[in-house]
Design a protein around this motif. Structure first.
Motif, PDB file in Angstrom:
ATOM      1  N   ASP A   9       0.809  -1.213   0.000  1.00  0.00           N
ATOM      2  CA  ASP A   9       0.000   0.000   0.000  1.00  0.00           C
ATOM      3  C   ASP A   9       0.847   1.270   0.000  1.00  0.00           C
ATOM      4  N   LYS A  10       2.164   1.146   0.129  1.00  0.00           N
ATOM      5  CA  LYS A  10       2.992   2.346   0.251  1.00  0.00           C
ATOM      6  C   LYS A  10       3.426   2.887  -1.108  1.00  0.00           C
ATOM      7  N   LEU A  11       3.215   4.186  -1.272  1.00  0.00           N
ATOM      8  CA  LEU A  11       3.618   4.839  -2.519  1.00  0.00           C
ATOM      9  C   LEU A  11       4.846   5.723  -2.246  1.00  0.00           C
ATOM     10  N   ILE A  12       5.892   5.487  -3.017  1.00  0.00           N
ATOM     11  CA  ILE A  12       7.121   6.260  -2.853  1.00  0.00           C
ATOM     12  C   ILE A  12       7.354   7.125  -4.090  1.00  0.00           C
ATOM     13  N   MET A  13       7.700   8.379  -3.844  1.00  0.00           N
ATOM     14  CA  MET A  13       8.035   9.236  -4.980  1.00  0.00           C
ATOM     15  C   MET A  13       9.550   9.462  -4.982  1.00  0.00           C
ATOM     16  N   ILE A  14      10.178   9.205  -6.130  1.00  0.00           N
ATOM     17  CA  ILE A  14      11.625   9.407  -6.246  1.00  0.00           C
ATOM     18  C   ILE A  14      11.845  10.699  -7.011  1.00  0.00           C
ATOM     19  N   VAL A  15      12.507  11.647  -6.373  1.00  0.00           N
ATOM     20  CA  VAL A  15      12.768  12.916  -7.051  1.00  0.00           C
ATOM     21  C   VAL A  15      14.248  12.954  -7.413  1.00  0.00           C
ATOM     22  N   ASP A  16      14.525  12.903  -8.702  1.00  0.00           N
ATOM     23  CA  ASP A  16      15.908  12.889  -9.163  1.00  0.00           C
ATOM     24  C   ASP A  16      15.971  13.529 -10.542  1.00  0.00           C
ATOM     25  N   ASP A  17      16.928  14.441 -10.732  1.00  0.00           N
ATOM     26  CA  ASP A  17      17.011  15.082 -12.045  1.00  0.00           C
ATOM     27  C   ASP A  17      17.674  14.171 -13.068  1.00  0.00           C
ATOM     28  N   GLU A  18      18.332  13.109 -12.592  1.00  0.00           N
ATOM     29  CA  GLU A  18      18.883  12.128 -13.537  1.00  0.00           C
ATOM     30  C   GLU A  18      17.832  11.039 -13.724  1.00  0.00           C
ATOM     31  N   VAL A  19      17.117  11.161 -14.849  1.00  0.00           N
ATOM     32  CA  VAL A  19      15.928  10.332 -15.068  1.00  0.00           C
ATOM     33  C   VAL A  19      16.220   8.833 -14.977  1.00  0.00           C
ATOM     34  N   VAL A  20      17.378   8.423 -15.527  1.00  0.00           N
ATOM     35  CA  VAL A  20      17.711   6.990 -15.540  1.00  0.00           C
ATOM     36  C   VAL A  20      17.859   6.459 -14.112  1.00  0.00           C
ATOM     37  N   ILE A  21      18.514   7.235 -13.282  1.00  0.00           N
ATOM     38  CA  ILE A  21      18.690   6.818 -11.877  1.00  0.00           C
ATOM     39  C   ILE A  21      17.325   6.717 -11.189  1.00  0.00           C
ATOM     40  N   GLY A  22      16.482   7.721 -11.461  1.00  0.00           N
ATOM     41  CA  GLY A  22      15.139   7.721 -10.872  1.00  0.00           C
ATOM     42  C   GLY A  22      14.367   6.460 -11.247  1.00  0.00           C
ATOM     43  N   ASP A  53      -1.573  13.835  -5.875  1.00  0.00           N
ATOM     44  CA  ASP A  53      -0.870  12.551  -5.857  1.00  0.00           C
ATOM     45  C   ASP A  53       0.131  12.555  -4.704  1.00  0.00           C
ATOM     46  N   VAL A  54      -0.379  12.321  -3.511  1.00  0.00           N
ATOM     47  CA  VAL A  54       0.466  12.446  -2.322  1.00  0.00           C
ATOM     48  C   VAL A  54       1.089  11.103  -1.966  1.00  0.00           C
ATOM     49  N   PRO A  55       2.423  11.000  -2.056  1.00  0.00           N
ATOM     50  CA  PRO A  55       3.068   9.726  -1.731  1.00  0.00           C
ATOM     51  C   PRO A  55       3.178   9.540  -0.209  1.00  0.00           C
ATOM     52  N   ASP A  56       3.513   8.318   0.200  1.00  0.00           N
ATOM     53  CA  ASP A  56       3.718   8.063   1.626  1.00  0.00           C
ATOM     54  C   ASP A  56       5.122   8.442   2.056  1.00  0.00           C
ATOM     55  N   LEU A  57       6.015   8.572   1.071  1.00  0.00           N
ATOM     56  CA  LEU A  57       7.395   8.935   1.384  1.00  0.00           C
ATOM     57  C   LEU A  57       8.052   9.489   0.123  1.00  0.00           C
ATOM     58  N   ILE A  58       8.997  10.398   0.299  1.00  0.00           N
ATOM     59  CA  ILE A  58       9.740  10.902  -0.855  1.00  0.00           C
ATOM     60  C   ILE A  58      11.218  10.574  -0.667  1.00  0.00           C
ATOM     61  N   LEU A  59      11.810  10.022  -1.709  1.00  0.00           N
ATOM     62  CA  LEU A  59      13.258   9.863  -1.740  1.00  0.00           C
ATOM     63  C   LEU A  59      13.749  11.058  -2.543  1.00  0.00           C
ATOM     64  N   MET A  60      14.415  11.980  -1.860  1.00  0.00           N
ATOM     65  CA  MET A  60      14.669  13.289  -2.454  1.00  0.00           C
ATOM     66  C   MET A  60      16.153  13.522  -2.707  1.00  0.00           C
ATOM     67  N   ASP A  61      16.471  13.794  -3.930  1.00  0.00           N
ATOM     68  CA  ASP A  61      17.824  14.197  -4.293  1.00  0.00           C
ATOM     69  C   ASP A  61      18.047  15.603  -3.725  1.00  0.00           C
ATOM     70  N   ILE A  62      19.254  15.919  -3.313  1.00  0.00           N
ATOM     71  CA  ILE A  62      19.466  17.249  -2.725  1.00  0.00           C
ATOM     72  C   ILE A  62      19.700  18.304  -3.811  1.00  0.00           C
ATOM     73  N   ASN A  63      20.616  18.012  -4.724  1.00  0.00           N
ATOM     74  CA  ASN A  63      20.864  18.970  -5.805  1.00  0.00           C
ATOM     75  C   ASN A  63      20.058  18.550  -7.022  1.00  0.00           C
ATOM     76  N   LEU A  64      19.211  19.464  -7.486  1.00  0.00           N
ATOM     77  CA  LEU A  64      18.305  19.082  -8.585  1.00  0.00           C
ATOM     78  C   LEU A  64      18.557  19.909  -9.841  1.00  0.00           C
ATOM     79  N   GLY A  65      19.810  20.232 -10.070  1.00  0.00           N
ATOM     80  CA  GLY A  65      20.156  20.941 -11.298  1.00  0.00           C
ATOM     81  C   GLY A  65      20.279  22.441 -11.070  1.00  0.00           C
ATOM     82  N   PRO A  66      21.096  23.079 -11.917  1.00  0.00           N
ATOM     83  CA  PRO A  66      21.314  24.520 -11.769  1.00  0.00           C
ATOM     84  C   PRO A  66      20.041  25.312 -12.060  1.00  0.00           C
TER      85      PRO A  66
END
Ligand SMILES: Nc1ncnc2c1ncn2[C@@H]1O[C@H](COP(=O)(O)OP(=O)(O)OP(=O)(O)O)[C@@H](O)[C@H]1O
Ligand SMILES: [Mg+2]
Length: 355
Positions: A9-22, A53-66
């Motif tokens: 039931d858990k939805l995770i959102m991955i925020v990453d500017d490198e799409v392949v890694i995401g 679309d509210v996830p249960d957790l976000i895996l957040m990259d710190i630097n997201l591009g200039p």
């Protein structure tokens, strides 16, 4: 397959500017039974969450591009929509990057390197457990508050019905005694007794008010606060202004009581610690929240520095607001004093606008 529970039931959102890694990480989560989505920028993450679309957790990259919102700013903004736990994920482990995230509320930190999948999964699992504990703690604290309020109401009733009635009876007896006896000797004694009974009555009224605040008897929080503030002003002799954008706000008893206790604590703190010459309490509506601002022109303080193990007032205010998915924020300094802002979401269909 191991005996681990599958977190379907858990939805995770991955925020990453490198799409392949995401996408890679998304598949990793999906393999372990999570649902996962990606966002390739902070802006996209915010858009998705704003759209519901509210996830249960976000895996957040710190630097997201200039020239883009970074993970820190994105976290701050999405927290305004929902209280979502964030695990930070970064290729950078240098001091400046870590320092940047110091004051963020986060549930873990994972180094972004190839082959780190198990570590990510373990950290996310730990973050969910942490969140569960936090929820348990909030539920428990809400429960303790409820029990206390019930006890208070019970004691208020007992004092009112029992002690209060006895005092009324004693006063009547005194009047009878006065009529039945020779005045010269008994009058001063009876007068003294009557004074003592009046003092006891007044103390009892104060006690009952403290134990069973006026919100218990009116559904309207505006009226309850107005009433309380008048009494407060009399008791502490501090000029206290009350203004409300709306005439009536019907919140329901438990929510009203939470708001009431928050304001009560803020006012008590002001007179106890701030020595203000003036306090103002403003009730307003912002989107779908009730907002109460309590501002004093007192000494002010540095919130984090004053967090001591013996101080539960501010913590209690925050818990009472969180119970309704609201918040309490404090801004304070020695120049302008202290402003406590309490925000409690509410569906205002029962509201009567001031017109
Ligand atoms: N309005 C205010 N003006 C100045 N200082 C304040 C104000 N409100 C809070 N403080 C400071 O913050 C501290 C923490 O407040 P908090 O209400 O949590 O605890 P407390 O009032 O000391 O104790 P209690 O647990 O009984 O409420 C206070 O001790 C005080 O130093
Ligand atoms: Mg206090």
């Amino acid at each position: 397959m191991s005996d681990e529970a599958v977190p379907q039931d858990k939805l995770i959102m991955i925020v990453d500017d490198e799409v392949v890694i995401g996408l890679d990480i998304m598949h990793l989560f999906e393999e372990r039974g999570y649902r996962a989505v990606t966002a390739s920028s902070g802006e996209e993450c915010e858009r998705q969450i704003a759209a519901g679309d509210v996830p249960d957790l976000i895996l957040m990259d710190i630097n997201l591009g200039p020239n883009r919102m970074d993970g820190r700013e994105t976290t701050r903004r999405v927290q305004e929509y929902a209280d979502i736990p964030v695990v930070l994920h970064s290729a950078y482990t240098d001091r400046a990057t870590i320092q940047k995230t110091r004051d963020m509320t986060k549930y873990g930190y994972v180094h972004k390197v190839p082959g780190n999948g198990e570590f990510i999964l373990a950290t996310v699992e730990m973050a969910f457990r942490l969140r569960e504990r936090e929820q348990m703690y909030r539920d428990l604290s809400a429960h303790i508050n409820d029990v206390r309020e019930e006890q208070n109401a019970f004691m208020a009733r007992e004092i009112h019905d029992d002690v209060g009635q006895s005092i009324v009876a004693l006063k009547m007896n005194l009047t009878m005694l006065e009529r039945a006896t020779a005045p010269a000797e008994t009058t001063p004694i009876i007068a003294t007794m009557r004074e003592a009974l009046d003092a006891a009555s007044s103390k009892i009224r104060t006690l009952i008010r403290e134990l069973r605040p006026p919100v218990a008897d009116t559904a309207d929080i505006v009226e309850a606060l107005q009433w309380h503030i008048r009494e407060f002003e009399k008791t502490f002799s501090v000029a206290t202004q009350f203004t409300s954008e709306v005439e009536r706000v019907i919140l329901g008893r438990d929510k009203s009581l939470s708001v009431f206790r928050i304001v009560q604590e803020a006012l008590t703190n002001s007179v106890r610690h701030g020595n203000p010459s003036e306090i103002s309490v403003e009730v307003g509506l912002e989107e779908s929240s009730l907002v109460v601002r309590i501002a004093d022109d007192g000494y002010g303080f540095v919130p984090a520095e004053n967090a001591s193990k013996e101080s539960f007032g501010i913590l209690g205010m925050q818990e009472r607001a969180q119970r309704w998915n609201g918040s309490v924020t404090i801004e304070s300094n020695s120049r302008t004093g202290t402003v406590v802002t309490a925000m409690v979401p509410h569906d205002f269909e029962h509201l009567e606008a001031d017109s």
